[in-house]
Write a protein that holds these residues in place. Structure first.
Motif, short mmCIF file in Angstrom:
data_model
loop_
_atom_site.label_atom_id
_atom_site.label_comp_id
_atom_site.label_asym_id
_atom_site.label_seq_id
_atom_site.Cartn_x
_atom_site.Cartn_y
_atom_site.Cartn_z
N THR A 28 -3.05 -3.58 -3.23
CA THR A 28 -2.55 -2.66 -4.26
C THR A 28 -1.14 -2.18 -3.92
O THR A 28 -0.88 -1.79 -2.78
N ALA A 49 -8.99 -3.31 -1.97
CA ALA A 49 -7.68 -3.06 -2.58
C ALA A 49 -6.75 -2.25 -1.70
O ALA A 49 -5.59 -2.03 -2.06
N LEU A 81 -7.49 0.90 -1.03
CA LEU A 81 -7.60 2.24 -1.63
C LEU A 81 -8.81 3.02 -1.10
O LEU A 81 -9.15 4.07 -1.63
N LEU A 131 -0.59 2.44 -10.12
CA LEU A 131 -1.18 1.49 -9.18
C LEU A 131 -1.20 0.13 -9.86
O LEU A 131 -1.53 0.04 -11.05
N LYS A 145 -2.68 -3.87 -9.26
CA LYS A 145 -3.48 -4.78 -8.42
C LYS A 145 -3.94 -5.98 -9.24
O LYS A 145 -4.42 -5.82 -10.36
#
Ligand code: C5P
Length: 317
Positions: A272, A102, A104, A173, A175
């Motif tokens: 993301t 993602a 992250l 966030l 996604k």
């Protein structure tokens, strides 16, 4: 058998500039990394067999040697054979909350937690910089994930300069569950499309890496000015990811049209997208508005905030 439970926070990039190509296939970067409240919970336990065992609640996460947490345990076994012989194998349980692939640092923060957990299990007494150095051999974002907070990262991303903590800027966030972007693909595509030879001039490189320290976004962080930070967000990888993944661009456009959004950007190699807010209430409202604007069950939305730490031990038995 003794065990430790650890919190492993995700990160977002507030800034990602690709300074040039490196001969080892990596890219020389100037980044600003920020820990966020969204986190995995990791349990690390000694077991009587001399094996490494990984369990995970997420069906897409492998539990074999391709798992970065597994590789972190292998690294500790190789580095500290006497401790391994004394304390035995390790069982790692990953309770994933951070979306996978993602942008992250989900895998990297799990690896960082395993290093910290085994250091405690085996009573090695490693310092933060020793843990970071070990982490750097596993992945470029692992060193940051150990200590977390807010930091400038240069080199491959493993050379860290801490910045004053940014507490409580609120974040949404977004996604798509089924959308994953390979970091290797993003950098490779960037190199093909925009690669340059800057790195042959190492003086120029050093100057550009140090320029980030006096750059506008660092000033905004020092001033603790969320609005100004949001104006200075930058990510070179958007140049390759946004054209290839129109849904990511669409998420940014939807965020940009909502009231209260200070700024929006893709994190790392994506996919993301995050948006920054002054207050939790604004973040919660915009989460609902985005949910209404994009009717798609595949879209995951999280409200979280900036935090000031990396791996934390929450309990030991
Ligand atoms: O270091 P890490 O394994 O997390 O990086 C994943 C991939 O991202 C690498 O294999 C490389 O293709 C790319 N990368 C890069 N330059 C960096 C960091 C990562 O090209 N500084």
């Amino acid at each position: 058998m003794p065990s430790y439970s650890l919190i492993a926070p995700a990160k977002i990039n507030l800034y990602l500039e690709i300074l040039g190509d490196r001969s080892d296939g990596y890219h020389e970067l100037a980044m600003i990394l920020q820990s966020i409240g969204l986190a995995d919970q990791i349990n690390v336990r000694s077991i009587s067999t001399d094996s490494i065992v990984v369990h995970c609640n997420h069906p897409q996460v492998p539990t074999d040697q391709s798992n970065l947490g597994y590789r972190a345990a292998e690294l500790m076994v190789r580095q500290f054979p006497k401790a391994f012989a004394k304390y035995g194998g390790v069982e790692i349980t990953l309770n994933k909350q951070i979306p996978v692939a993602a942008g992250l640092a989900g895998g990297s923060t799990n690896a960082a937690a395993v290093l910290v957990g085994i250091d405690l299990l085996w009573k090695l007494g490693l310092t933060q910089s020793e843990l970071e150095e070990l982490g750097g051999t596993l992945g470029s974002d692992v060193p940051f994930c150990v200590g977390g907070g807010t930091a400038i990262a240069t080199g491959r991303g493993e050379q860290l300069s801490p910045l004053p903590s940014l507490d409580s800027i609120y974040i949404v966030l977004a996604k798509y569950r089924s959308l994953e972007v390979s970091t290797a693909w993003a950098y490779k595509t960037y190199r093909q499309q925009f690669g340059n030879s800057d790195l042959r001039d190492s003086d120029n490189l050093a100057a550009r890496a140090s320029a980030v320290h006096s750059g506008a976004i660092v000033k905004a962080i020092l001033d603790k000015d969320p609005g100004e930070i949001a104006q200075k967000l930058h990510n070179d990888l958007e140049r390759v990811v946004l054209p290839a993944y129109p849904q990511v661009l669409q998420l940014q456009e939807v965020f940009a049209n909502q009231e209260g959004v200070l700024g929006t950007m893709m994190s790392g190699s994506g996919p993301t997208v995050f948006a920054l807010f002054e207050s939790q209430q604004q973040a919660e409202e915009v989460k609902l508005q985005v949910r209404e604007a994009i009717i798609d069950e595949d879209l995951e939305l999280f409200v979280t905030r900036t935090i000031t730490h990396g791996i934390q031990v929450v309990s030991s038995v």
